[in-house]
Design a protein around this motif. Sequence first.
Motif, PDB file in Angstrom:
ATOM      1  N   ASN A  26       0.842  -1.109  -0.113  1.00  0.00           N
ATOM      2  CA  ASN A  26       0.027   0.111  -0.049  1.00  0.00           C
ATOM      3  C   ASN A  26       1.014   1.390   0.014  1.00  0.00           C
ATOM      4  OD1 ASN A  26      -1.876   2.039   0.373  1.00  0.00           O
ATOM      5  ND2 ASN A  26      -2.052   1.634   2.422  1.00  0.00           N
ATOM      6  N   THR A  27       1.169   1.793  -1.114  1.00  0.00           N
ATOM      7  CA  THR A  27       1.943   2.926  -1.299  1.00  0.00           C
ATOM      8  C   THR A  27       1.390   4.118  -0.320  1.00  0.00           C
ATOM      9  OG1 THR A  27       0.705   3.777  -3.121  1.00  0.00           O
ATOM     10  CG2 THR A  27       2.571   2.368  -3.696  1.00  0.00           C
ATOM     11  N   THR A  28       0.065   4.193   0.084  1.00  0.00           N
ATOM     12  CA  THR A  28      -0.301   5.368   1.006  1.00  0.00           C
ATOM     13  C   THR A  28      -0.056   4.991   2.328  1.00  0.00           C
ATOM     14  OG1 THR A  28      -2.473   4.776   0.732  1.00  0.00           O
ATOM     15  CG2 THR A  28      -1.527   6.291  -1.100  1.00  0.00           C
ATOM     16  N   GLY A  29       0.394   3.901   2.660  1.00  0.00           N
ATOM     17  CA  GLY A  29       0.187   3.409   4.067  1.00  0.00           C
ATOM     18  C   GLY A  29       1.527   4.209   4.912  1.00  0.00           C
ATOM     19  N   ARG A  30       1.342   4.050   6.338  1.00  0.00           N
ATOM     20  CA  ARG A  30       2.316   4.101   7.322  1.00  0.00           C
ATOM     21  C   ARG A  30       3.496   3.388   6.830  1.00  0.00           C
ATOM     22  NH1 ARG A  30       6.497   5.060  10.604  1.00  0.00           N
ATOM     23  NH2 ARG A  30       6.293   4.063  12.740  1.00  0.00           N
ATOM     24  N   ALA A  31       4.663   3.914   6.483  1.00  0.00           N
ATOM     25  CA  ALA A  31       5.792   3.187   6.108  1.00  0.00           C
ATOM     26  C   ALA A  31       6.755   3.130   7.375  1.00  0.00           C
ATOM     27  CB  ALA A  31       6.496   4.025   5.102  1.00  0.00           C
ATOM     28  N   TYR A  32       7.279   2.102   7.407  1.00  0.00           N
ATOM     29  CA  TYR A  32       8.282   1.537   8.496  1.00  0.00           C
ATOM     30  C   TYR A  32       9.444   0.633   7.893  1.00  0.00           C
ATOM     31  CZ  TYR A  32       6.235  -3.122   8.939  1.00  0.00           C
ATOM     32  OH  TYR A  32       6.002  -4.349   8.693  1.00  0.00           O
ATOM     33  N   PRO A  33      10.736   0.565   8.698  1.00  0.00           N
ATOM     34  CA  PRO A  33      10.904   1.182   9.970  1.00  0.00           C
ATOM     35  C   PRO A  33      11.221   2.496   9.693  1.00  0.00           C
ATOM     36  CG  PRO A  33      12.942  -0.105   9.153  1.00  0.00           C
ATOM     37  CD  PRO A  33      11.720  -0.438   8.150  1.00  0.00           C
ATOM     38  N   ASP A  34      11.546   3.248  10.995  1.00  0.00           N
ATOM     39  CA  ASP A  34      12.016   4.855  10.995  1.00  0.00           C
ATOM     40  C   ASP A  34      13.366   4.873  11.040  1.00  0.00           C
ATOM     41  OD1 ASP A  34       9.155   5.842  11.132  1.00  0.00           O
ATOM     42  OD2 ASP A  34       9.053   4.655  13.110  1.00  0.00           O
ATOM     43  N   VAL A  35      14.025   3.922  11.982  1.00  0.00           N
ATOM     44  CA  VAL A  35      15.523   3.959  12.215  1.00  0.00           C
ATOM     45  C   VAL A  35      15.835   2.510  12.184  1.00  0.00           C
ATOM     46  CG1 VAL A  35      15.667   6.191  13.378  1.00  0.00           C
ATOM     47  CG2 VAL A  35      15.111   4.251  14.592  1.00  0.00           C
ATOM     48  N   ALA A  36      17.494   2.264  12.356  1.00  0.00           N
ATOM     49  CA  ALA A  36      17.735   0.860  12.418  1.00  0.00           C
ATOM     50  C   ALA A  36      18.908   0.832  13.175  1.00  0.00           C
ATOM     51  CB  ALA A  36      18.073   0.428  10.952  1.00  0.00           C
ATOM     52  N   ALA A  37      19.362  -0.413  13.748  1.00  0.00           N
ATOM     53  CA  ALA A  37      20.601  -0.700  14.450  1.00  0.00           C
ATOM     54  C   ALA A  37      21.142  -2.205  14.128  1.00  0.00           C
ATOM     55  CB  ALA A  37      20.680  -0.281  15.884  1.00  0.00           C
ATOM     56  N   GLN A  38      22.087  -2.583  14.818  1.00  0.00           N
ATOM     57  CA  GLN A  38      22.652  -3.828  14.712  1.00  0.00           C
ATOM     58  C   GLN A  38      21.633  -4.895  14.969  1.00  0.00           C
ATOM     59  OE1 GLN A  38      26.136  -5.209  13.927  1.00  0.00           O
ATOM     60  NE2 GLN A  38      25.876  -3.245  12.961  1.00  0.00           N
ATOM     61  N   GLY A  39      21.428  -6.018  14.628  1.00  0.00           N
ATOM     62  CA  GLY A  39      20.347  -6.856  14.760  1.00  0.00           C
ATOM     63  C   GLY A  39      20.753  -8.258  14.634  1.00  0.00           C
ATOM     64  N   ASN A  40      22.347  -8.514  14.762  1.00  0.00           N
ATOM     65  CA  ASN A  40      22.740  -9.915  14.702  1.00  0.00           C
ATOM     66  C   ASN A  40      23.963 -10.225  15.453  1.00  0.00           C
ATOM     67  OD1 ASN A  40      22.066 -12.678  13.851  1.00  0.00           O
ATOM     68  ND2 ASN A  40      22.996 -12.527  11.862  1.00  0.00           N
ATOM     69  N   ASN A  41      24.031 -11.484  15.732  1.00  0.00           N
ATOM     70  CA  ASN A  41      25.375 -11.637  16.626  1.00  0.00           C
ATOM     71  C   ASN A  41      25.662 -11.098  17.845  1.00  0.00           C
ATOM     72  OD1 ASN A  41      26.214 -13.605  14.336  1.00  0.00           O
ATOM     73  ND2 ASN A  41      26.736 -11.727  13.160  1.00  0.00           N
ATOM     74  N   PHE A  42      24.425 -10.624  18.546  1.00  0.00           N
ATOM     75  CA  PHE A  42      24.602 -10.254  19.927  1.00  0.00           C
ATOM     76  C   PHE A  42      25.059 -11.333  20.822  1.00  0.00           C
ATOM     77  CE2 PHE A  42      23.047  -6.435  18.166  1.00  0.00           C
ATOM     78  CZ  PHE A  42      22.548  -5.454  19.212  1.00  0.00           C
ATOM     79  N   GLN A  43      26.006 -10.898  21.712  1.00  0.00           N
ATOM     80  CA  GLN A  43      26.510 -11.816  22.642  1.00  0.00           C
ATOM     81  C   GLN A  43      25.956 -11.531  24.044  1.00  0.00           C
ATOM     82  OE1 GLN A  43      28.848 -14.228  21.326  1.00  0.00           O
ATOM     83  NE2 GLN A  43      27.768 -13.010  19.504  1.00  0.00           N
ATOM     84  N   ILE A  44      24.991 -12.544  24.498  1.00  0.00           N
ATOM     85  CA  ILE A  44      24.268 -12.233  25.721  1.00  0.00           C
ATOM     86  C   ILE A  44      24.620 -13.378  26.514  1.00  0.00           C
ATOM     87  CG2 ILE A  44      22.750 -10.711  24.651  1.00  0.00           C
ATOM     88  CD1 ILE A  44      20.512 -13.177  25.145  1.00  0.00           C
ATOM     89  N   VAL A  45      24.231 -13.379  27.782  1.00  0.00           N
ATOM     90  CA  VAL A  45      24.324 -14.504  28.609  1.00  0.00           C
ATOM     91  C   VAL A  45      22.906 -15.094  29.180  1.00  0.00           C
ATOM     92  CG1 VAL A  45      25.061 -15.320  31.075  1.00  0.00           C
ATOM     93  CG2 VAL A  45      26.246 -13.756  29.680  1.00  0.00           C
ATOM     94  N   VAL A  46      22.661 -16.367  29.006  1.00  0.00           N
ATOM     95  CA  VAL A  46      21.454 -17.228  29.148  1.00  0.00           C
ATOM     96  C   VAL A  46      21.712 -18.420  29.798  1.00  0.00           C
ATOM     97  CG1 VAL A  46      19.449 -18.173  28.127  1.00  0.00           C
ATOM     98  CG2 VAL A  46      20.291 -16.166  26.929  1.00  0.00           C
TER      99      VAL A  46
END
Length: 592
Positions: free
Chosen positions: A478-498
């Motif tokens: 839909n070319t007239t719809g709310r478009a997204y995303p607005d911004v971005a950031a790193q989204g892969n290979n995050f090192q976390i503790v579980v």
Amino acid sequence: MLWLSLLTAASALRVVVATPIAKFGDFAVKHAWAESPQGWELHSDAPADHILSLRIGLKQSRIEELKAHLLEVSDPFHSRYGQHLSKEEVEDFVKPRPESVELVESWLIAHGIDPESAITRSPAGDWLNLRVPVSLVEKMLDTKYNVFRHRESENLVVRTMSYSLPRELHDHVQVITPTTMFGGLRGMKKTSFLNPKPAPESLIEGTPFAGQAGQAVPTSCNNAVTTSCLQALYGTTNYVPTATANNSIGIAGYLEEFANAADLQTFLKKFRPAAAGATFPVVEINGGLNTQSDPGVEANLDIQTTVGLTFPTPNTYFSTGGSPPFIADSNTPTDTNEPYDQWVAFILAQTHIPGVISTSYGDDEQTVPLDFAESVCNSFAQVGARGTSLLFSSGDDGVGAGNCLTNDGTNKKLFQPNFPASCPFVTTVGGTTKVNPEVAVSFSGGGFSRVFAQPSYQASAVKTFLTALGKTNAGLFNTTGRAYPDVAAQGNNFQIVVGGSIESVGGTSASCPTVSSVIALLNDFRLSNGKSTLGFLNPLLYANPSALNDITSGSNPGCGTNGFTARAGWDPVTGLGSPNFPKLQTVALAAP
């Protein structure tokens, strides 16, 4: 036993002398599904005496005025920028008209429900909460409730495929839940996933290293993203928060996910030693959990990212229930609530709320009933008007997962936008990967709403993109719809503790708390300079695209297509780009 002992209708309600029901006998459909929402199947009839926690949302008297106010106080070129509303002022905008209250109460009385004893109300009076047996709700809404089973999780919920209201109520009632909203439970998706294996220890940089936005970031960050990588990449390494008495950040969690305190300490000792010992309170909403056993990957990712980046800014984790078993209420053995609705109602009832809140969950927009989507989105506008920035991840399915067929009975193949990502009153975060330079990550959700119109703040940027796109993917969005995303950031290979061990995690779930953390630091910067929090971000961001790092390569395939491609300027893969904290500081300080 599937069904526990239930309250009877007599104990749930105090019967009153009823107005003749015939007065409210002319029904018209409020919302209906053509088929069961994806992932759900009919299981059985709902027991007549099963108690529903019914919520009736009344039409808000001045919601359009509130939206206009929100855009004014969020527009950096407007004289009212930053003049956020108080809780009481917001409630005055959204309280229902007296005639709406009177008519709905008459309808309830007609069904034997006493508005004085059987109902609790939201602070603004725009939401009525009551407990009603299925047999009575079916009469009130001219419908049939059933038990539905989620194929993947095998959880059961009580819902209906359609519901109606007397015609004279349609102009006074916005939404009633639980009715046709399925996706807020196990159908709701967390936007994160475990990578097959953690990055090699040799690539994991535990000691913070210096860096500023735009400067080279160690190549190890290509394969193992740590707090230090994010600080260096987005230029926050040398910033020390000082307004911690007035500033805070919140993380919204669902689906029985909660953050583990012990894992946070292990993470901080490894990746942010200066923050070791930092803690966070957990606020339990609607039966949310915090048992500290079996920690959630999503929740740990969120809290470890935000605490690591924002320390010593206070962090709060909101654990919102809404997935069976509904432990908080033995009379409701299966879930009857929609988490976004419950969460935002709780937030709006608080006198003080965090200046930024990160949410890494979403649904396919077509699985969310229009009345519910509009109601929740309007509630998000209220939160923004009070000076809080709401950020949501854009999703991990590119332009759509699976066969991308519509669920309206036509089975037409279309790109599938996400909600709440498509709400025009939130800031939606897509994903990137790699460094020097960053590129779009292939799963970054992005597209155009089929429900919400394109807001003016992004019209120019989106027009430029569509002109360059030409006829590519014509008819699929839909070319007239709310478009997204607005911004971005790193989204892969995050090192976390579980569970005490390092795991490698991906998803725009990682991107959202990262950008939220940068916004929290910007709020700290503004507060320390005597200014307000940023509040609703989008008008400011679209007015200052050069304050973000433009991402110009990569794409988000889906629906059997190549999706969209990142390009110079805004695009529906990475939005305006990733944060550049020093430049954003300049913008934030210049704003009134």
